[in-house]
Motif scaffolding. Structure first.
Motif, PDB file in Angstrom:
ATOM      1  N   SER A  86      55.424  48.920  53.248  1.00 40.07           N
ATOM      2  CA  SER A  86      56.002  49.261  51.657  1.00 40.07           C
ATOM      3  C   SER A  86      55.083  47.976  50.852  1.00 40.07           C
ATOM      4  N   VAL A  87      54.045  48.153  50.925  1.00 41.06           N
ATOM      5  CA  VAL A  87      52.801  47.192  49.771  1.00 41.06           C
ATOM      6  C   VAL A  87      53.045  48.166  48.477  1.00 41.06           C
ATOM      7  N   SER A  88      53.179  48.128  47.518  1.00 39.73           N
ATOM      8  CA  SER A  88      53.458  48.389  45.955  1.00 39.73           C
ATOM      9  C   SER A  88      52.846  47.950  44.766  1.00 39.73           C
ATOM     10  N   CYS A  89      50.893  48.390  44.912  1.00 43.05           N
ATOM     11  CA  CYS A  89      50.657  47.759  44.129  1.00 43.05           C
ATOM     12  C   CYS A  89      50.845  48.805  42.530  1.00 43.05           C
ATOM     13  N   THR A  90      50.700  48.196  41.334  1.00 40.82           N
ATOM     14  CA  THR A  90      49.930  48.822  39.896  1.00 40.82           C
ATOM     15  C   THR A  90      48.954  49.127  39.319  1.00 40.82           C
ATOM     16  N   GLY A  91      48.135  48.944  40.457  1.00 42.75           N
ATOM     17  CA  GLY A  91      46.349  48.737  40.205  1.00 42.75           C
ATOM     18  C   GLY A  91      46.266  47.354  39.075  1.00 42.75           C
ATOM     19  N   THR A  92      46.632  46.533  38.652  1.00 43.22           N
ATOM     20  CA  THR A  92      46.689  46.051  37.839  1.00 43.22           C
ATOM     21  C   THR A  92      46.714  44.957  38.378  1.00 43.22           C
ATOM     22  N   GLU A  93      46.795  44.142  39.169  1.00 40.24           N
ATOM     23  CA  GLU A  93      46.488  43.236  40.321  1.00 40.24           C
ATOM     24  C   GLU A  93      45.717  42.866  40.798  1.00 40.24           C
ATOM     25  N   VAL A  94      45.320  41.287  40.481  1.00 42.59           N
ATOM     26  CA  VAL A  94      44.527  40.810  40.524  1.00 42.59           C
ATOM     27  C   VAL A  94      43.904  40.393  42.108  1.00 42.59           C
ATOM     28  N   HIS A  95      45.398  40.382  43.125  1.00 40.78           N
ATOM     29  CA  HIS A  95      45.104  40.084  44.591  1.00 40.78           C
ATOM     30  C   HIS A  95      46.684  40.441  44.996  1.00 40.78           C
ATOM     31  N   LEU A  96      46.204  41.595  46.264  1.00 44.85           N
ATOM     32  CA  LEU A  96      46.768  42.275  47.286  1.00 44.85           C
ATOM     33  C   LEU A  96      48.615  41.823  46.940  1.00 44.85           C
ATOM     34  N   SER A  97      48.243  40.165  47.693  1.00 50.21           N
ATOM     35  CA  SER A  97      49.271  39.074  46.973  1.00 50.21           C
ATOM     36  C   SER A  97      50.540  39.204  46.207  1.00 50.21           C
ATOM     37  N   MET A  98      49.522  39.763  44.979  1.00 50.46           N
ATOM     38  CA  MET A  98      50.460  39.922  43.772  1.00 50.46           C
ATOM     39  C   MET A  98      51.294  41.406  43.765  1.00 50.46           C
ATOM     40  N   CYS A  99      50.701  42.192  44.373  1.00 47.67           N
ATOM     41  CA  CYS A  99      51.998  43.285  44.800  1.00 47.67           C
ATOM     42  C   CYS A  99      53.212  43.368  46.277  1.00 47.67           C
ATOM     43  N   PHE A 155      31.288  44.707  38.786  1.00 51.15           N
ATOM     44  CA  PHE A 155      32.323  43.149  40.012  1.00 51.15           C
ATOM     45  C   PHE A 155      33.776  43.810  40.802  1.00 51.15           C
ATOM     46  N   GLY A 156      34.421  43.482  41.419  1.00 50.08           N
ATOM     47  CA  GLY A 156      35.247  43.346  41.444  1.00 50.08           C
ATOM     48  C   GLY A 156      36.000  42.750  41.093  1.00 50.08           C
ATOM     49  N   SER A 157      37.970  42.543  41.497  1.00 52.58           N
ATOM     50  CA  SER A 157      38.541  41.576  40.761  1.00 52.58           C
ATOM     51  C   SER A 157      38.142  40.100  40.158  1.00 52.58           C
ATOM     52  N   ALA A 158      38.505  39.546  39.352  1.00 52.49           N
ATOM     53  CA  ALA A 158      38.696  37.852  39.371  1.00 52.49           C
ATOM     54  C   ALA A 158      38.981  37.212  40.542  1.00 52.49           C
ATOM     55  N   LYS A 159      38.043  36.081  40.494  1.00 53.60           N
ATOM     56  CA  LYS A 159      39.107  35.387  41.625  1.00 53.60           C
ATOM     57  C   LYS A 159      39.006  33.825  40.943  1.00 53.60           C
ATOM     58  N   ILE A 163      31.588  31.861  18.294  1.00 54.96           N
ATOM     59  CA  ILE A 163      32.436  32.217  18.835  1.00 54.96           C
ATOM     60  C   ILE A 163      33.732  33.263  18.511  1.00 54.96           C
ATOM     61  N   HIS A 164      33.553  33.652  18.965  1.00 50.85           N
ATOM     62  CA  HIS A 164      33.935  35.253  18.468  1.00 50.85           C
ATOM     63  C   HIS A 164      34.840  35.922  18.224  1.00 50.85           C
ATOM     64  N   ILE A 165      35.798  35.985  19.572  1.00 53.04           N
ATOM     65  CA  ILE A 165      37.011  36.047  19.697  1.00 53.04           C
ATOM     66  C   ILE A 165      38.063  34.948  20.710  1.00 53.04           C
ATOM     67  N   ASN A 166      39.279  35.067  20.318  1.00 53.64           N
ATOM     68  CA  ASN A 166      40.825  34.027  20.795  1.00 53.64           C
ATOM     69  C   ASN A 166      41.431  34.500  21.059  1.00 53.64           C
ATOM     70  N   GLU A 167      42.154  33.702  22.565  1.00 55.67           N
ATOM     71  CA  GLU A 167      43.029  34.569  22.626  1.00 55.67           C
ATOM     72  C   GLU A 167      43.220  35.960  23.180  1.00 55.67           C
ATOM     73  N   VAL A 168      42.653  36.160  24.002  1.00 55.64           N
ATOM     74  CA  VAL A 168      42.498  38.131  24.692  1.00 55.64           C
ATOM     75  C   VAL A 168      43.736  37.696  25.480  1.00 55.64           C
ATOM     76  N   GLN A 169      44.092  39.102  25.402  1.00 49.70           N
ATOM     77  CA  GLN A 169      45.306  39.514  26.524  1.00 49.70           C
ATOM     78  C   GLN A 169      45.172  40.528  26.867  1.00 49.70           C
ATOM     79  N   CYS A 170      44.718  40.689  28.357  1.00 52.28           N
ATOM     80  CA  CYS A 170      45.203  41.901  28.783  1.00 52.28           C
ATOM     81  C   CYS A 170      46.152  42.198  29.640  1.00 52.28           C
ATOM     82  N   LEU A 171      45.645  43.479  29.804  1.00 51.16           N
ATOM     83  CA  LEU A 171      47.336  43.690  31.095  1.00 51.16           C
ATOM     84  C   LEU A 171      46.326  43.954  32.030  1.00 51.16           C
ATOM     85  N   GLY A 172      45.535  44.269  32.160  1.00 53.33           N
ATOM     86  CA  GLY A 172      44.082  44.822  33.707  1.00 53.33           C
ATOM     87  C   GLY A 172      44.105  46.468  33.623  1.00 53.33           C
ATOM     88  N   THR A 173      45.452  46.749  32.743  1.00 51.58           N
ATOM     89  CA  THR A 173      44.186  48.306  32.733  1.00 51.58           C
ATOM     90  C   THR A 173      43.569  48.647  32.142  1.00 51.58           C
TER      91      THR A 173
END
Length: 563
Positions: free
Chosen positions: A199-212, A304-308, A323-333
Motif C-alpha cells: 500500500s505504498v502511496s506517493c504524491t510524486g513530490t516526495e524526494v525519497h520513497l521513505s517519505m511516502c 538528475f534525480g531527486s536531491a539527496k 544574489i538574485h532570489i531568496n526564500e524559494v518555496q517549491c511544492l515539488g511538482t
C-alpha cells in the motif's frame, strides 16, 4: 522528540533551538544554559558537537510554548530528556530569553534530517549486503538474461528495499535499491521473495520513497503479497546520461537555448552551488528556507534525480555577482525553479556566505569501473589506466593513455570519472610512477572539453593508436583533489580603471630591466623621452573551495615593477 534550528540571520549549523514535544513546537529558555546543553542538542540535530551557544533570543523570538527551563545537562546524555530541568512546559521565561546553539560544522555519519537523505547503494555490492531472499547479483535474470528470458532483457527493474532500525520513533529508515532482473522471471521468483511493504502511496513530490505513506507486512513476510507481484519500475535516464551523449551536449544546449540554471563549484557530477540567470547576469540563491523539495526541483530540471542533500551556508563555495532570489518555496511538482514562489532580494538581505547548493541523486553508470590509477603515493594521484574492449560481456583489457596533448581538461574528466573531485595537475610524463605491470598504450589523441563524465566521451583516435612515444614513462597521469581554487578576474574593474599615461623614461629603468616594456624601448634615447602605457587596476577573486597556492608563504612573494 524532534529538534530543529530556526531564526534569522543564521548559518545552517546555528540558530534558535526548537523542540517538538506533545505534538507542538516550542523553544528552550536560556536560564542556566551551558555549553554541555548545547553539545547534547547539537547531537540531536545531527552535528558532532557544539562550539557555542546564544542567549536573549539572538536568532529572534520564537512562538508557542517554552518547553524547557533551567536545563542542566552533563554533556554526555543521549537525549535532552535525560537531562535535569524544571519539567516539560514549566517555565517562568518569555520568548525574549529563547536559547540558541552554534554547532560544529561536521555531520554525524549516517544522520538523516529534513535536508539530507541517506541512500544506500546495494548495486553490485557483496552478498552480505543483499536482502534476505534476494537473488544474488550476477544470477540468471539479475543483470544478465537467462536463456529462457533473453527476449525480455532490460525491460524493467524490481524494486527492493532495506529496512533498518528506526532513527526516531516516528519515521523508520527505508532505503531504496534498484536491481535489474528480467521481468519474465519475476513471476517464477515471486515465492522466493520477502515482502516488507505494501500500500505504498506517493504524491510524486516526495524526494525519497521513505517519505511516502506505506504499511509494513507483519508476521511471515515470505507468505505476503499472495495476490500481487513485485513492484517493477522502468527508469528513463536524463539527457546527460543518454547513450552517446558526450559529443552532443553543446549541440543540445544550442537547440534548447541558453540554460537559466547551472551548478558551480562541485567536485562531482550533480552537485554544486545553484546559480540562476536573470537579466543576462548569473547570480546565486540565498539559503533562507532552502530545503529538499526546492533542491529536488533544481536537480530534476538539470536532468538528475531527486536531491539527496540541500546545502546551506555556501558549502559549495561563495559565488560572485548578485544574489538574485531568496526564500524559494517549491511544492515539488514544479518542472522549473522559476515556477516556484520566491522573493526578489536586495544585496543587504543576504551575503554570499549564505549561497544555496545541492547534491543530486544520479544514475549509476559504472564509469568508475573503466578507469584506475597506479603508482601514486595516495589514491588521489597516479598513472591513468583505462579498460578497453569491455563491451558485450568481454573481459576488459587494461592499458595506458598516451601523454601527448594531455592537459588539465583531460585530467578534470579523469578525476571526475574516478570520483576523486577536481584536477590539480595533468601530467604528460609519469616515469616516477612506474609500479604497474600494465605497459601497453591503448588510447591516444584524447581531447576533452572538460564537462564529460568519462574519457570515452572525449575525442580520441579510437582503435588506430597514434602516439610518438609509446614508452610507459610518457603515459598520462593525474593528481586529483577534493577541493580546488578557482580564480576569477574582476573584468568590469579593468574596464572602469583603464587609462593611458605618458611616463618619462627616467621613471622606467626598473620596468625596462624586468622586460616589461616593448622591444622598441631599447632604441629610445634614455633617460630622455617617454613611453605611452596602458594602466589599469586588477582584482582576482577566488571562486573555489581551496586556497590558491597555499604552500607559498608571503616571504616567497616577489614585488614586480610591472605591477
Amino acid at each position: 522528540l524532534k529538534f530543529r534550528l530556526a531564526g534569522y540571520p543564521r548559518k545552517h549549523n546555528e540558530g534558535r533551538v526548537e523542540v517538538f514535544y506533545n505534538d507542538e513546537w516550542g523553544t528552550i529558555c536560556d536560564d542556566d544554559f551551558t555549553l554541555a546543553n548545547a553539545h547534547v542538542l547539537c547531537r540531536h540535530l545531527g552535528f558532532v558537537a557544539a562550539t557555542g551557544w546564544a542567549h536573549s533570543a539572538k536568532y529572534g523570538k520564537g512562538v508557542g510554548r517554552i518547553w524547557l527551563d533551567n536545563l542542566n545537562c552533563a554533556g554526555a546524555e543521549k537525549s535532552v530528556g535525560d537531562c535535569k530541568h524544571r519539567g516539560w512546559g514549566n517555565s517562568d521565561c518569555s520568548h525574549e530569553e529563547d536559547a540558541g546553539v552554534i554547532c560544529k560544522d561536521e555531520r554525524i555519519p549516517g544522520f538523516k534530517d529534513s535536508n539530507v537523505i541517506e541512500v544506500s547503494e546495494l548495486l553490485g555490492r557483496s552478498p552480505q549486503s543483499q536482502l534476505p531472499g534476494a537473488v544474488p547479483w550476477g544470477s540468471p535474470g539479475v543483470g544478465q538474461p537467462s536463456p529462457a528470458a533473453g527476449q525480455c532483457k532490460g525491460q524493467g527493474q524490481r524494486v527492493q528495499l532495506r529496512v533498518g532500525r528506526p532513527l526516531t520513533p516516528a519515521l523508520p529508515t527505508v532505503r531504496l535499491c534498484l536491481r535489474f532482473p528480467s521481468p519474465c522471471r519475476l513471476f517464477m521468483e515471486r515465492q522466493q521473495l520477502n515482502y516488507r511493504l505494501h500500500s505504498v502511496s506517493c504524491t510524486g513530490t516526495e524526494v525519497h520513497l521513505s517519505m511516502c505513506t506505506f504499511e509494513f507486512y507483519r508476521g511471515n513476510a515470505s507468505a505476503a503479497c499472495a495476490a500481487g507481484m513485485p513492484a517493477v519500475v522502468s527508469c528513463v535516464p536524463g539527457p546527460l546520461f543518454a547513450t552517446g551523449n558526450g559529443h552532443k551536449k553543446k549541440q543540445r544546449q544550442q537547440q534548447q537555448g541558453q540554460p537559466r540554471l547551472r551548478l558551480k563549484g562541485g567536485a562531482k557530477v550533480g552537485e554544486g552551488r545553484v546559480e540562476v540567470l536573470k537579466g543576462s547576469e548569473w547570480g546565486t540563491i540565498c539559503d533562507d528556507r532552502w530545503n529538499l523539495l526546492s533542491a529536488s526541483v533544481v536537480c530534476r530540471e538539470l536532468g538528475f534525480g531527486s536531491a539527496k542533500e540541500a546545502l546551506t551556508g555556501a558549502r559549495m563555495g561563495q559565488g560572485t555577482g548578485p544574489i538574485h532570489i531568496n526564500e524559494v518555496q517549491c511544492l515539488g511538482t514544479e518542472k522549473s525553479l522559476w515556477s516556484c514562489p520566491f522573493k526578489n532580494i536586495t544585496q543587504e538581505d543576504c551575503k554570499h556566505t549564505e549561497d544555496a547548493a545541492v547534491r543530486c541523486n544520479i544514475p549509476y553508470m559504472g564509469y568508475e569501473n573503466l578507469i584506475r590509477l597506479s603508482g601514486g603515493r595516495s589514491r588521489f594521484e597516479g598513472r591513468v589506466e583505462v579498460a578497453v574492449g569491455a563491451a558485450d560481456g568481454a573481459q576488459p583489457r587494461w592499458g595506458l593513455v598516451c601523454g601527448e596533448g594531455w592537459g588539465t581538461l583531460e585530467a578534470m574528466v579523469a578525476c571526475r570519472q574516478l570520483g576523486l573531485g577536481f584536477a590539480n595537475h595533468g601530467l604528460q610524463e609519469t616515469w616516477y610512477w612506474d609500479a604497474s605491470n600494465v605497459t601497453e598504450m591503448v588510447l591516444s589523441g584524447v581531447k576533452c572539453a572538460g564537462h564529460e563524465m568519462s574519457l570515452s566521451h572525449c575525442q580520441h583516435h579510437g582503435t588506430s593508436l597514434n602516439c610518438r612515444n609509446t614508452g610507459t614513462r610518457f603515459a598520462a597521469g593525474v593528481i586529483c583533489s577534493e577541493t580546488a581554487s578557482d580564480l576569477l578576474l574582476h573584468a568590469p574593474l579593468v574596464q572602469e580603471t583603464a587609462y593611458i599615461e605618458d611616463r618619462p623614461l627616467h621613471m622606467l629603468y626598473c620596468a625596462a630591466e624586468e622586460n616589461c616594456l616593448s622591444s622598441s624601448a631599447r632604441l629610445a634615447n634614455w633617460p630622455y623621452g617617454h613611453r605611452r602605457l596602458l594602466r589599469f587596476s586588477s582584482q582576482i577573486h577566488n571562486n573555489g573551495r581551496a586556497d590558491f597556492r597555499p604552500k607559498a608563504g608571503r616571504h616567497s612573494w616577489v614585488w614586480h615593477e610591472c605591477h
